[in-house]
Design an enzyme around this catalytic site. Structure first.
Site, short mmCIF file in Angstrom:
data_model
loop_
_atom_site.label_atom_id
_atom_site.label_comp_id
_atom_site.label_asym_id
_atom_site.label_seq_id
_atom_site.Cartn_x
_atom_site.Cartn_y
_atom_site.Cartn_z
N GLU A 193 0.83 -1.19 0.00
CA GLU A 193 0.00 0.00 0.00
C GLU A 193 0.87 1.25 0.00
OE1 GLU A 193 -2.42 -0.04 3.51
OE2 GLU A 193 -0.77 -0.63 4.80
N CYS A 194 0.44 2.24 -0.76
CA CYS A 194 1.10 3.55 -0.78
C CYS A 194 2.59 3.39 -1.09
CB CYS A 194 0.86 4.27 0.55
SG CYS A 194 1.16 6.04 0.52
#
Length: 229
Positions: A193-194
């Site tokens: 994520e991210c």
């Protein structure tokens, strides 16, 4: 308050006012039933250091960096005359929540390796606790410093962070990249994520325009931009 009716707006605090006149302009612009509680002046002594996408993390600061800011902030609030208003506020009431029961053996026998170092650190303790309550074992590793993913890992979590600030070190740790690629080829689950997602791409371009090879699990290039870019 023009769009919601589930709370009471009792006053306004104007932040970073450049002058007393600036505060007066804010006061004059408010409706009669919405008072200006305080006009806080600009003061660098209470500012938290920030960078793109957020604040500079506490782990990067000096040990005693926060206390002087809190003291300065308290002095500023007292000087602004806001404390008598605060004493009139009603306690916040929270509605009870029905939390679903956790299945204690849903992840029994699973070991989740979580990336945790200067490049990846955006995790919530509650999420990790939930995984443990569901039976998972947790271990940690550093994509910057370690040679490989922990042998016992059956899944990997690459959370958010600031890989662009450590792109050179991540790129040069080819042993870790090879380990992550093999983990992926073996069909084991990876949550990215991210910043962790950026690490999984072919290339990462930092704010200075420097390009670095990443893990290459996902085709594409992640490019950092300044505000408005």
């Amino acid at each position: 308050r023009n769009y919601r009716d589930d709370f009471d707006m009792v006053g306004v605090i104007a932040n970073k006012c450049g002058s007393n006149y600036h505060g007066q302009l804010v006061r004059d612009a408010l409706p009669d039933d919405l008072p200006l509680w305080a006009a806080l002046k600009r003061d660098e002594s209470i500012e938290l250091p920030e960078r793109h996408l957020g604040l500079v993390q506490p782990s990067e600061q000096k040990e005693d960096w926060i206390e002087p800011r809190l003291e300065s902030g308290a002095d500023l609030l007292e000087e602004a005359g806001i404390l008598p208003f605060v004493d009139t506020l009603k306690p916040v009431q929270f509605m009870s929540q029905q939390i679903p029961a956790v299945c204690p053996d849903a992840l029994l026998g699973k070991t989740i390796a979580i990336a945790r170092d200067d490049a990846f650190s955006f995790t919530y303790t509650a999420n990790i606790t939930l995984l443990q309550d569901m039976g998972a074992k947790i271990c940690y590793f550093s994509p910057i410093r370690d040679d490989s993913i922990p042998m016992e890992a059956t899944a990997v979590w690459l959370p958010g962070g600031y890989p662009e600030l450590h792109a050179k070190a991540l790129s040069e740790n080819t042993s870790m990249i090879s380990s992550l690629k093999q983990f992926h080829e073996d069909g084991k689950p990876i949550l990215a994520e991210c910043g962790g997602f950026l690490y999984c791409m072919d290339t990462l371009v930092d704010l200075d325009g420097n390009s670095f090879h990443m893990a290459g699990l996902i085709q594409g290039t992640g490019t950092m931009k300044v505000k408005g870019g």
